[in-house]
Design a protein around this motif. Structure first.
Motif, PDB file in Angstrom:
ATOM      1  N   VAL A 167      73.457  51.755  34.216  1.00  0.00           N
ATOM      2  CA  VAL A 167      72.684  51.531  32.996  1.00  0.00           C
ATOM      3  C   VAL A 167      73.580  51.884  31.805  1.00  0.00           C
ATOM      4  O   VAL A 167      73.286  52.798  31.033  1.00  0.00           O
ATOM      5  CB  VAL A 167      71.398  52.381  32.944  1.00  0.00           C
ATOM      6  N   PRO A 168      74.713  51.179  31.662  1.00  0.00           N
ATOM      7  CA  PRO A 168      75.705  51.574  30.654  1.00  0.00           C
ATOM      8  C   PRO A 168      75.183  51.508  29.225  1.00  0.00           C
ATOM      9  O   PRO A 168      75.683  52.216  28.362  1.00  0.00           O
ATOM     10  CB  PRO A 168      76.850  50.574  30.879  1.00  0.00           C
ATOM     11  N   GLU A 169      74.155  50.688  28.990  1.00  0.00           N
ATOM     12  CA  GLU A 169      73.610  50.599  27.633  1.00  0.00           C
ATOM     13  C   GLU A 169      72.949  51.894  27.186  1.00  0.00           C
ATOM     14  O   GLU A 169      72.778  52.142  25.987  1.00  0.00           O
ATOM     15  CB  GLU A 169      72.605  49.440  27.535  1.00  0.00           C
ATOM     16  N   THR A 170      72.589  52.764  28.126  1.00  0.00           N
ATOM     17  CA  THR A 170      72.024  54.076  27.781  1.00  0.00           C
ATOM     18  C   THR A 170      73.008  55.201  28.087  1.00  0.00           C
ATOM     19  O   THR A 170      72.624  56.373  28.049  1.00  0.00           O
ATOM     20  CB  THR A 170      70.725  54.332  28.574  1.00  0.00           C
ATOM     21  N   GLY A 171      74.255  54.857  28.388  1.00  0.00           N
ATOM     22  CA  GLY A 171      75.194  55.884  28.842  1.00  0.00           C
ATOM     23  C   GLY A 171      74.834  56.391  30.224  1.00  0.00           C
ATOM     24  O   GLY A 171      75.135  57.537  30.574  1.00  0.00           O
ATOM     25  N   ASN A 172      74.188  55.516  31.034  1.00  0.00           N
ATOM     26  CA  ASN A 172      73.735  55.897  32.383  1.00  0.00           C
ATOM     27  C   ASN A 172      72.806  57.101  32.348  1.00  0.00           C
ATOM     28  O   ASN A 172      72.874  57.989  33.220  1.00  0.00           O
ATOM     29  CB  ASN A 172      74.932  56.154  33.311  1.00  0.00           C
ATOM     30  N   ALA A 173      71.942  57.142  31.326  1.00  0.00           N
ATOM     31  CA  ALA A 173      70.957  58.220  31.233  1.00  0.00           C
ATOM     32  C   ALA A 173      70.088  58.240  32.486  1.00  0.00           C
ATOM     33  O   ALA A 173      69.719  57.197  33.032  1.00  0.00           O
ATOM     34  CB  ALA A 173      70.086  58.033  29.990  1.00  0.00           C
ATOM     35  N   VAL A 174      69.748  59.452  32.938  1.00  0.00           N
ATOM     36  CA  VAL A 174      68.977  59.599  34.173  1.00  0.00           C
ATOM     37  C   VAL A 174      67.489  59.467  33.857  1.00  0.00           C
ATOM     38  O   VAL A 174      66.868  60.364  33.290  1.00  0.00           O
ATOM     39  CB  VAL A 174      69.259  60.959  34.836  1.00  0.00           C
ATOM     40  N   SER A 175      66.920  58.344  34.224  1.00  0.00           N
ATOM     41  CA  SER A 175      65.500  58.066  34.039  1.00  0.00           C
ATOM     42  C   SER A 175      64.781  58.181  35.377  1.00  0.00           C
ATOM     43  O   SER A 175      65.413  58.365  36.432  1.00  0.00           O
ATOM     44  CB  SER A 175      65.317  56.656  33.490  1.00  0.00           C
ATOM     45  N   GLY A 176      63.467  58.009  35.352  1.00  0.00           N
ATOM     46  CA  GLY A 176      62.708  57.991  36.596  1.00  0.00           C
ATOM     47  C   GLY A 176      63.160  56.867  37.505  1.00  0.00           C
ATOM     48  O   GLY A 176      63.215  57.024  38.733  1.00  0.00           O
TER      49      GLY A 176
ATOM     50  N   ARG B  37      80.313  57.855  56.188  1.00  0.00           N
ATOM     51  CA  ARG B  37      80.833  59.219  56.297  1.00  0.00           C
ATOM     52  C   ARG B  37      80.998  59.870  54.938  1.00  0.00           C
ATOM     53  O   ARG B  37      80.985  61.096  54.818  1.00  0.00           O
ATOM     54  CB  ARG B  37      82.197  59.185  57.004  1.00  0.00           C
ATOM     55  N   VAL B  38      81.212  59.038  53.891  1.00  0.00           N
ATOM     56  CA  VAL B  38      81.487  59.553  52.544  1.00  0.00           C
ATOM     57  C   VAL B  38      80.703  58.731  51.536  1.00  0.00           C
ATOM     58  O   VAL B  38      80.615  57.503  51.644  1.00  0.00           O
ATOM     59  CB  VAL B  38      82.996  59.472  52.204  1.00  0.00           C
ATOM     60  N   LEU B  39      80.123  59.397  50.549  1.00  0.00           N
ATOM     61  CA  LEU B  39      79.477  58.726  49.415  1.00  0.00           C
ATOM     62  C   LEU B  39      80.230  59.106  48.144  1.00  0.00           C
ATOM     63  O   LEU B  39      80.448  60.294  47.883  1.00  0.00           O
ATOM     64  CB  LEU B  39      78.013  59.137  49.284  1.00  0.00           C
ATOM     65  N   VAL B  40      80.629  58.102  47.360  1.00  0.00           N
ATOM     66  CA  VAL B  40      81.288  58.333  46.075  1.00  0.00           C
ATOM     67  C   VAL B  40      80.310  57.952  44.970  1.00  0.00           C
ATOM     68  O   VAL B  40      79.849  56.805  44.902  1.00  0.00           O
ATOM     69  CB  VAL B  40      82.578  57.500  45.950  1.00  0.00           C
ATOM     70  N   LEU B  41      79.973  58.904  44.113  1.00  0.00           N
ATOM     71  CA  LEU B  41      79.038  58.685  43.007  1.00  0.00           C
ATOM     72  C   LEU B  41      79.824  58.516  41.719  1.00  0.00           C
ATOM     73  O   LEU B  41      80.610  59.399  41.335  1.00  0.00           O
ATOM     74  CB  LEU B  41      78.079  59.873  42.887  1.00  0.00           C
ATOM     75  N   SER B  42      79.640  57.389  41.029  1.00  0.00           N
ATOM     76  CA  SER B  42      80.379  57.111  39.804  1.00  0.00           C
ATOM     77  C   SER B  42      79.438  56.491  38.775  1.00  0.00           C
ATOM     78  O   SER B  42      78.227  56.374  39.013  1.00  0.00           O
ATOM     79  CB  SER B  42      81.554  56.173  40.088  1.00  0.00           C
ATOM     80  N   GLY B  43      79.986  56.093  37.630  1.00  0.00           N
ATOM     81  CA  GLY B  43      79.178  55.494  36.579  1.00  0.00           C
ATOM     82  C   GLY B  43      79.835  54.260  36.007  1.00  0.00           C
ATOM     83  O   GLY B  43      81.058  54.202  35.864  1.00  0.00           O
ATOM     84  N   ALA B  44      79.032  53.254  35.662  1.00  0.00           N
ATOM     85  CA  ALA B  44      79.540  52.035  35.035  1.00  0.00           C
ATOM     86  C   ALA B  44      79.685  52.252  33.529  1.00  0.00           C
ATOM     87  O   ALA B  44      79.024  53.116  32.939  1.00  0.00           O
ATOM     88  CB  ALA B  44      78.594  50.868  35.305  1.00  0.00           C
ATOM     89  N   GLY B  45      80.559  51.468  32.898  1.00  0.00           N
ATOM     90  CA  GLY B  45      80.710  51.553  31.449  1.00  0.00           C
ATOM     91  C   GLY B  45      81.632  52.670  31.012  1.00  0.00           C
ATOM     92  O   GLY B  45      82.506  53.112  31.759  1.00  0.00           O
ATOM     93  N   ASP B  46      81.405  53.154  29.800  1.00  0.00           N
ATOM     94  CA  ASP B  46      82.322  54.118  29.187  1.00  0.00           C
ATOM     95  C   ASP B  46      82.109  55.549  29.654  1.00  0.00           C
ATOM     96  O   ASP B  46      82.990  56.395  29.463  1.00  0.00           O
ATOM     97  CB  ASP B  46      82.178  54.078  27.660  1.00  0.00           C
ATOM     98  N   ASP B  47      80.946  55.852  30.228  1.00  0.00           N
ATOM     99  CA  ASP B  47      80.610  57.233  30.557  1.00  0.00           C
ATOM    100  C   ASP B  47      80.045  57.339  31.967  1.00  0.00           C
ATOM    101  O   ASP B  47      79.373  56.416  32.457  1.00  0.00           O
ATOM    102  CB  ASP B  47      79.569  57.773  29.569  1.00  0.00           C
ATOM    103  N   PHE B  48      80.269  58.489  32.575  1.00  0.00           N
ATOM    104  CA  PHE B  48      79.631  58.751  33.864  1.00  0.00           C
ATOM    105  C   PHE B  48      78.125  58.871  33.677  1.00  0.00           C
ATOM    106  O   PHE B  48      77.340  58.137  34.273  1.00  0.00           O
ATOM    107  CB  PHE B  48      80.195  60.031  34.487  1.00  0.00           C
ATOM    108  N   CYS B  49      77.702  59.793  32.813  1.00  0.00           N
ATOM    109  CA  CYS B  49      76.270  59.989  32.561  1.00  0.00           C
ATOM    110  C   CYS B  49      76.095  60.886  31.348  1.00  0.00           C
ATOM    111  O   CYS B  49      76.626  62.000  31.318  1.00  0.00           O
ATOM    112  CB  CYS B  49      75.601  60.607  33.788  1.00  0.00           C
TER     113      CYS B  49
END
Length: 254
Positions: free
Chosen positions: A23-32, A52-64
């Motif tokens: 949700v890069p338009e919100t800076g990947n803000a954590v919503s419901g 075996r492995v999960l990689v958590l990242s963010g789209a756009g300019d910011d992680f969150c």
């Protein structure tokens, strides 16, 4: 893992699952909606035996850039008793617990802004690598609310230490990637264009480890970490956050 997600991009490369906040338009803000999608992914992990492995990242300019601030007043307007807000807080707690306790090794891939709830999501991952341009902040007190999201406070105290946590929380100052590494919020700091290679240096040996040994190691670390805390007051995070936001709303109306 086959599922249509509204707020995530999910891809699998053999035993490595990449989950990208999208949700890069919100800076990947954590919503419901973000929390619902994360719960779906995390709830299926232990059934997906090949992962075996999960990689958590963010789209756009910011992680969150933190929690979705527009959602809080909307939920309070819809339900002044704060029940919907408490449900959102409890959902955040479930996501963070799942990140910490899943049998899969979780890795946070951080870039850009890592703020508030974004710090929380990262902290509950087993390993954390960040670009040298990352910017971190715990802004809650500056926004008039306690740092009560997902159980972030005991996790911060356990990972960072009480003296530094007091400074981070009370000042709400920005800090950079190198400071985050010194505080053990990050394990690795690299130039952003080397971030994927740094993650790969973790994932390649991890996928060769014995699944039962990895699972047991995670269980042991979680068990020994929990033994150091007689009680976990973060169970009240949802109530604290709801009460603080409700009080602030009524104060403004007054």
């Amino acid at each position: 893992m086959t599922h249509d997600f509204k707020t995530l991009l999910v891809s699998q490369d053999g035993p490595v699952l990449t989950v990208r906040l999208n949700v890069p338009e919100t800076g990947n803000a954590v919503s419901g909606a973000v929390l619902d999608d994360l719960l779906t992914v995390l709830g299926a992990l232990d059934d997906e035996t090949g992962i075996r492995v999960l990689v958590l990242s963010g789209a756009g300019d910011d992680f969150c850039l933190g929690g979705d601030r527009a959602e809080f007043p909307a939920l309070l307007a819809e339900d002044p008793r704060g029940l919907a807000l408490r449900a959102l807080g409890n959902k955040a707690r479930r996501v963070c617990d799942a990140l910490a306790t899943t049998e899969v090794v979780t890795i946070a891939r951080l870039h850009g802004g890592v703020v508030g709830a974004g710090v929380g999501l990262a902290l509950f991952c087993d390993l954390r690598a960040g670009a040298d341009t990352c910017r971190f902040r715990l802004p809650e007190l500056g926004l008039g609310v306690p740092p009560a999201w997902g159980g972030i406070m005991p996790r911060l105290l356990h990972e960072v230490g009480a003296a530094k946590v007091r400074e981070l929380v009370l000042t709400a100052d920005n800090f950079d990637a190198e400071t985050a590494r010194e505080l053990s919020i990050l394990h690795k700091v690299v130039p952003e264009d080397e971030l994927d290679a740094a993650i790969a240096r973790w994932t390649k040996p991890l996928v060769r480890r014995s699944p039962s040994a990895l699972r047991t190691a995670k269980l042991m670390m979680n068990a020994y970490g929990s033994a150091n805390r007689l009680a976990d007051a973060s169970l009240f995070d949802a109530e604290l956050l709801s009460s603080a936001l409700s009080a602030a709303r009524y104060a403004r109306r007054g």
